[in-house]
Motif scaffolding. Structure first.
Motif, PDB file in Angstrom:
ATOM      1  N   TRP A   1      24.099  64.697  52.991  1.00  0.00           N
ATOM      2  CA  TRP A   1      22.862  64.125  53.540  1.00  0.00           C
ATOM      3  C   TRP A   1      22.159  63.264  52.502  1.00  0.00           C
ATOM      4  N   GLY A   2      22.879  62.698  51.567  1.00  0.00           N
ATOM      5  CA  GLY A   2      22.266  61.823  50.569  1.00  0.00           C
ATOM      6  C   GLY A   2      21.959  62.545  49.276  1.00  0.00           C
ATOM      7  N   ASP A   3      21.626  61.751  48.248  1.00  0.00           N
ATOM      8  CA  ASP A   3      21.251  62.276  46.931  1.00  0.00           C
ATOM      9  C   ASP A   3      22.352  63.102  46.284  1.00  0.00           C
ATOM     10  N   GLU A   4      23.586  62.726  46.520  1.00  0.00           N
ATOM     11  CA  GLU A   4      24.714  63.464  45.955  1.00  0.00           C
ATOM     12  C   GLU A   4      24.968  63.090  44.491  1.00  0.00           C
ATOM     13  N   GLY A   5      24.407  61.951  44.078  1.00  0.00           N
ATOM     14  CA  GLY A   5      24.684  61.459  42.730  1.00  0.00           C
ATOM     15  C   GLY A   5      25.549  60.200  42.776  1.00  0.00           C
ATOM     16  N   LYS A   6      25.371  59.419  43.848  1.00  0.00           N
ATOM     17  CA  LYS A   6      26.153  58.183  43.998  1.00  0.00           C
ATOM     18  C   LYS A   6      25.856  57.219  42.855  1.00  0.00           C
ATOM     19  N   GLY A   7      24.542  57.118  42.509  1.00  0.00           N
ATOM     20  CA  GLY A   7      24.139  56.194  41.436  1.00  0.00           C
ATOM     21  C   GLY A   7      24.842  56.522  40.130  1.00  0.00           C
TER      22      GLY A   7
ATOM     23  N   SER B   1      15.518  50.004  50.741  1.00  0.00           N
ATOM     24  CA  SER B   1      14.787  50.721  49.689  1.00  0.00           C
ATOM     25  C   SER B   1      14.463  52.156  50.103  1.00  0.00           C
ATOM     26  N   ASN B   2      15.099  52.646  51.160  1.00  0.00           N
ATOM     27  CA  ASN B   2      15.055  54.088  51.455  1.00  0.00           C
ATOM     28  C   ASN B   2      15.927  54.849  50.452  1.00  0.00           C
ATOM     29  N   ALA B   3      16.866  54.160  49.823  1.00  0.00           N
ATOM     30  CA  ALA B   3      17.737  54.804  48.831  1.00  0.00           C
ATOM     31  C   ALA B   3      16.974  55.027  47.531  1.00  0.00           C
ATOM     32  N   GLY B   4      17.370  56.056  46.804  1.00  0.00           N
ATOM     33  CA  GLY B   4      16.850  56.273  45.453  1.00  0.00           C
ATOM     34  C   GLY B   4      18.025  56.720  44.614  1.00  0.00           C
ATOM     35  N   HIS B   5      18.574  55.819  43.823  1.00  0.00           N
ATOM     36  CA  HIS B   5      19.767  56.119  43.032  1.00  0.00           C
ATOM     37  C   HIS B   5      19.386  56.198  41.560  1.00  0.00           C
ATOM     38  N   THR B   6      19.782  57.277  40.918  1.00  0.00           N
ATOM     39  CA  THR B   6      19.393  57.489  39.526  1.00  0.00           C
ATOM     40  C   THR B   6      20.579  57.273  38.600  1.00  0.00           C
TER      41      THR B   6
ATOM     42  N   ILE C   1      11.286  62.294  62.566  1.00  0.00           N
ATOM     43  CA  ILE C   1      12.519  62.276  61.771  1.00  0.00           C
ATOM     44  C   ILE C   1      12.216  62.546  60.299  1.00  0.00           C
ATOM     45  N   GLY C   2      10.980  62.192  59.908  1.00  0.00           N
ATOM     46  CA  GLY C   2      10.647  62.312  58.483  1.00  0.00           C
ATOM     47  C   GLY C   2      11.284  61.175  57.710  1.00  0.00           C
ATOM     48  N   THR C   3      11.107  59.943  58.184  1.00  0.00           N
ATOM     49  CA  THR C   3      11.719  58.792  57.508  1.00  0.00           C
ATOM     50  C   THR C   3      11.046  58.560  56.159  1.00  0.00           C
ATOM     51  N   THR C   4      11.611  57.649  55.391  1.00  0.00           N
ATOM     52  CA  THR C   4      11.028  57.331  54.086  1.00  0.00           C
ATOM     53  C   THR C   4       9.861  56.344  54.223  1.00  0.00           C
ATOM     54  N   LYS C   5       9.599  55.874  55.444  1.00  0.00           N
ATOM     55  CA  LYS C   5       8.496  54.929  55.741  1.00  0.00           C
ATOM     56  C   LYS C   5       8.657  53.601  55.002  1.00  0.00           C
TER      57      LYS C   5
ATOM     58  N   ALA D   1      24.709  53.744  50.250  1.00  0.00           N
ATOM     59  CA  ALA D   1      23.428  54.449  50.157  1.00  0.00           C
ATOM     60  C   ALA D   1      23.416  55.461  51.301  1.00  0.00           C
ATOM     61  N   GLN D   2      22.475  56.428  51.253  1.00  0.00           N
ATOM     62  CA  GLN D   2      22.448  57.516  52.230  1.00  0.00           C
ATOM     63  C   GLN D   2      23.829  58.205  52.273  1.00  0.00           C
ATOM     64  N   ALA D   3      24.255  58.664  53.448  1.00  0.00           N
ATOM     65  CA  ALA D   3      25.510  59.415  53.459  1.00  0.00           C
ATOM     66  C   ALA D   3      26.003  59.625  54.892  1.00  0.00           C
TER      67      ALA D   3
ATOM     68  N   VAL E   1      18.783  60.700  61.546  1.00  0.00           N
ATOM     69  CA  VAL E   1      19.705  59.874  60.754  1.00  0.00           C
ATOM     70  C   VAL E   1      18.960  58.629  60.294  1.00  0.00           C
ATOM     71  N   THR E   2      19.632  57.806  59.505  1.00  0.00           N
ATOM     72  CA  THR E   2      19.070  56.512  59.155  1.00  0.00           C
ATOM     73  C   THR E   2      19.594  55.475  60.158  1.00  0.00           C
ATOM     74  N   ALA E   3      19.327  54.185  59.916  1.00  0.00           N
ATOM     75  CA  ALA E   3      19.643  53.193  60.938  1.00  0.00           C
ATOM     76  C   ALA E   3      20.886  52.364  60.601  1.00  0.00           C
TER      77      ALA E   3
ATOM     78  N   ARG F   1      19.072  68.341  51.738  1.00  0.00           N
ATOM     79  CA  ARG F   1      18.663  67.399  52.775  1.00  0.00           C
ATOM     80  C   ARG F   1      17.169  67.126  52.618  1.00  0.00           C
ATOM     81  N   VAL F   2      16.765  65.858  52.779  1.00  0.00           N
ATOM     82  CA  VAL F   2      15.327  65.522  52.794  1.00  0.00           C
ATOM     83  C   VAL F   2      15.008  65.078  54.213  1.00  0.00           C
ATOM     84  N   GLY F   3      13.864  65.462  54.726  1.00  0.00           N
ATOM     85  CA  GLY F   3      13.512  65.075  56.089  1.00  0.00           C
ATOM     86  C   GLY F   3      13.985  66.126  57.078  1.00  0.00           C
TER      87      GLY F   3
ATOM     88  N   GLY G   1       9.188  61.951  46.800  1.00  0.00           N
ATOM     89  CA  GLY G   1       8.718  63.104  46.039  1.00  0.00           C
ATOM     90  C   GLY G   1       8.733  64.410  46.832  1.00  0.00           C
ATOM     91  N   ARG G   2       9.230  64.342  48.096  1.00  0.00           N
ATOM     92  CA  ARG G   2       9.245  65.559  48.932  1.00  0.00           C
ATOM     93  C   ARG G   2      10.232  66.577  48.368  1.00  0.00           C
ATOM     94  N   PRO G   3       9.918  67.894  48.473  1.00  0.00           N
ATOM     95  CA  PRO G   3      10.913  68.890  48.050  1.00  0.00           C
ATOM     96  C   PRO G   3      12.136  68.772  48.957  1.00  0.00           C
TER      97      PRO G   3
HETATM   98  P1  IMO Z   1      20.134  57.992  48.938  1.00  0.00           P
HETATM   99  O1  IMO Z   1      20.857  56.677  48.962  1.00  0.00           O
HETATM  100  C1  IMO Z   1      18.387  61.277  51.217  1.00  0.00           C
HETATM  101  C2  IMO Z   1      16.675  60.255  55.131  1.00  0.00           C
HETATM  102  C3  IMO Z   1      15.179  60.373  55.312  1.00  0.00           C
HETATM  103  C4  IMO Z   1      15.110  60.728  56.779  1.00  0.00           C
HETATM  104  C5  IMO Z   1      16.234  59.887  57.380  1.00  0.00           C
HETATM  105  C6  IMO Z   1      15.794  58.574  57.993  1.00  0.00           C
HETATM  106  O2  IMO Z   1      19.191  58.150  47.802  1.00  0.00           O
HETATM  107  O3  IMO Z   1      21.093  59.120  49.092  1.00  0.00           O
HETATM  108  P2  IMO Z   1      14.989  56.261  56.942  1.00  0.00           P
HETATM  109  O4  IMO Z   1      13.833  55.941  56.047  1.00  0.00           O
HETATM  110  O5  IMO Z   1      16.313  55.899  56.383  1.00  0.00           O
HETATM  111  O6  IMO Z   1      14.809  55.748  58.346  1.00  0.00           O
HETATM  112  O7  IMO Z   1      14.951  57.880  57.070  1.00  0.00           O
HETATM  113  O8  IMO Z   1      17.142  59.635  56.316  1.00  0.00           O
HETATM  114  N1  IMO Z   1      17.101  59.399  53.991  1.00  0.00           N
HETATM  115  C7  IMO Z   1      17.626  59.866  52.860  1.00  0.00           C
HETATM  116  N2  IMO Z   1      17.809  61.141  52.427  1.00  0.00           N
HETATM  117  N3  IMO Z   1      18.810  60.237  50.469  1.00  0.00           N
HETATM  118  C8  IMO Z   1      18.660  58.971  50.897  1.00  0.00           C
HETATM  119  O9  IMO Z   1      19.178  57.920  50.227  1.00  0.00           O
HETATM  120  C9  IMO Z   1      18.006  58.735  52.115  1.00  0.00           C
HETATM  121  N4  IMO Z   1      17.672  57.630  52.820  1.00  0.00           N
HETATM  122  C10 IMO Z   1      17.133  58.059  53.956  1.00  0.00           C
HETATM  123  O10 IMO Z   1      14.653  61.389  54.499  1.00  0.00           O
HETATM  124  O11 IMO Z   1      15.453  62.080  56.975  1.00  0.00           O
END
Ligand code: IMO
Ligand code: GDP
Ligand code: MG
Length: 427
Positions: free
Chosen positions: A11-17, A37-42, A125-129, A221-223, A236-238, A270-272, A300-302
């Motif tokens: 569900w993302g944030d696996e360490g892709k960056g 810019s919903n992605a956050g890669h470190t 959905i709890g999007t990243t806005k 990005a995402q997963a 999900v994302t779009a 998972r975030v969201g 910054g969400r847990p």
């Molecule tokens: P990286 O690339 C984790 C989640 C959001 C929300 C859902 C839809 O860092 O892995 P969006 O803003 O895309 O419409 O939100 O997807 N989400 C992510 N969760 N890592 C991400 O990116 C994410 N990008 C979106 O939390 O549940």
């Protein structure tokens, strides 16, 4: 093997960056193909941390071309802020290339993202806005503004005027104030000037590089489980993070892709909102969150935490055609006496062969766990597979068996050099 895709399997944030930055040491070009810019890669190099949202994770390397391809939705403000932050740290960003076909995120996308998600109430959905969903919606509605329109002054004025008339009506449905045309225009005209030198036809660029046998890394990005077709819809994302997103999102034919690497966090987060069968809403989940500092990079969400879900990774393996898994954050499990892995889903007493489409079914599946003894030792200094503790190897070997994909990389820390390479044919 000149072209590699790196994609998230959970569900993302696996360490892709982290993995992209590592592999980028040998790459000529790094390409983002979807999301925004919903992605956050470190990326961490010699203790220096870089947080990237839009720019590809190859950007820290000198002499690497970094491409934002047509499948990405680009918020110019974020892109410029990120470039400025890197310039301030002495990094050369002149090698960044932005597709003339990428769609542009406008202020109304960000506003509508927040307002429409809140309006869903308990179904949010709890999007990243960040405006990602609304921008892709406009793309599908055929009213989107692309980078080629942004840098064409007359065209942009016309398109912005038309769009604002419609978007201000949409905003009023949520009781929001209308946006001022002149203000948005002035802001985006300044962005256009700044980005203009980076804009090219990235399709032509990438295909030229492939013809010249250059090494190209595609950074997802995402997963998989956030993919709009394959994830836990509607949570999900779009866009399409799976490897199939590369041909469409970058204009590179499927037959030109040589290898696909799936990034697998050694446990799961998972975030969201949305289903998460192996979630641990207990002290184990708390321990994973604390040990892993699991808080979102963008919001910054847990992060929600749980055990590794191998059926999900197996599904990602099929969907993306994974050649190897890169297992990340194995070191976070160092302090656990016992580690669990979900190897199957059970539903109404039967083992499921597929990932259920229905969220009602997914909410009721019972994870079948196998339990592993922990290794209880710090592995962050280990650099060869043989030197890993026997219990860690048992865990990895079972994972490869259940998922059906070999482990090619093991990451034992956030720094570039905290990496164990197993596969000899990665790049
Ligand atoms: P990286 O690339 C984790 C989640 C959001 C929300 C859902 C839809 O860092 O892995 P969006 O803003 O895309 O419409 O939100 O997807 N989400 C992510 N969760 N890592 C991400 O990116 C994410 N990008 C979106 O939390 O549940
Ligand atoms: P991405 O979105 O997939 O690129 O992942 P994020 O950067 O959002 O989250 C992964 C986090 O884990 C970041 O803080 C990384 O620096 C860190 N990280 C990556 N690999 C490892 C690892 O093997 N061990 C540890 N401890 N941290 C890691
Ligand atoms: Mg992230």
């Amino acid at each position: 093997m000149p072209t590699i895709v790196v994609t998230g399997t959970q569900w993302g944030d696996e360490g892709k960056g982290k993995v992209v930055d590592y592999l980028a040491q040998k790459a000529d070009t790094v390409v983002r193909y979807q999301g925004g810019s919903n992605a956050g890669h470190t990326v961490v190099v010699a203790g220096e941390e870089y947080k990237l949202r839009l720019l590809p994770s190859g950007v820290i390397h000198k002499n690497t071309v970094n491409v934002i391809a047509n499948g990405v939705v680009v918020d110019p403000e974020v892109m410029i802020q990120e470039m400025d932050a890197l310039i301030a740290r002495g990094i050369d960003v002149s090698g960044i290339r932005l597709s003339n076909r990428a769609h542009v995120v406008l202020p109304y996308h960000r506003m509508l993202d927040g307002l429409s998600d809140e309006a869903r109430g308990s179904g949010k959905i709890g999007t990243t806005k960040r405006g990602i969903g609304p921008c892709y919606m406009d793309k599908a509605r055929r009213i989107g503004i692309r980078v080629c329109d942004l840098i064409d002054t007359d065209e942009f004025r016309k398109r912005l005027k038309e769009n604002l008339e419609l978007k201000n009506k949409e905003l009023s449905l949520y009781g929001a104030e209308p946006l001022d045309y002149e203000k948005v225009l002035a802001e985006y005209e300044a962005y256009a000037e700044r980005l203009r030198p980076h804009v090219v036809d990235t399709i032509a660029l990438l295909n030229r590089e492939i013809a010249a046998n250059k090494k190209i890394l595609f950074e997802g990005a995402q997963a998989t489980m956030l993919d709009i077709d394959y994830g836990t819809y509607p949570y999900v994302t779009a866009s399409h993070p799976v490897s199939g997103g590369v041909p469409v999102g970058a204009g590179v034919a499927p037959r030109k892709i040589d290898k696909v690497i799936g990034i697998v966090k050694a446990y799961c987060t998972r975030v969201g909102e949305g289903p998460f069968p192996t979630e641990q809403l207990n002290e184990i989940g708390d321990k994973l969150r604390e040990a892993g500092h699991e808080f979102g990079t963008v919001t910054g969400r847990p992060r929600r935490t749980g055990w590794l879900d191998a059926p999900v990774v197996r599904y990602a393996g099929e969907l993306s055609g994974l050649d190897y898994m890169a297992i990340t954050r194995l070191d976070i499990l160092d302090g656990f006496d016992e580690i669990k892995m979900c190897v199957d889903y059970k539903y109404k007493g039967e083992i499921l062969k597929e990932i259920p489409a229905s969220l009602k079914v997914l909410a009721e599946v019972e994870p079948v766990y196998e339990t592993f003894e922990g290794w209880k030792t710090d592995i962050s200094g280990i650099r060869s597979y043989e030197d890993l503790p026997a219990n860690a190897k048992k865990y990895l070997e079972r994972m490869a068996e259940v998922v059906g994909v070999p482990v090619g990389i093991v990451s034992v820390g956030p720094n570039r050099d905290e990496t164990i390479i197993i596969a000899s044919d990665l790049f």
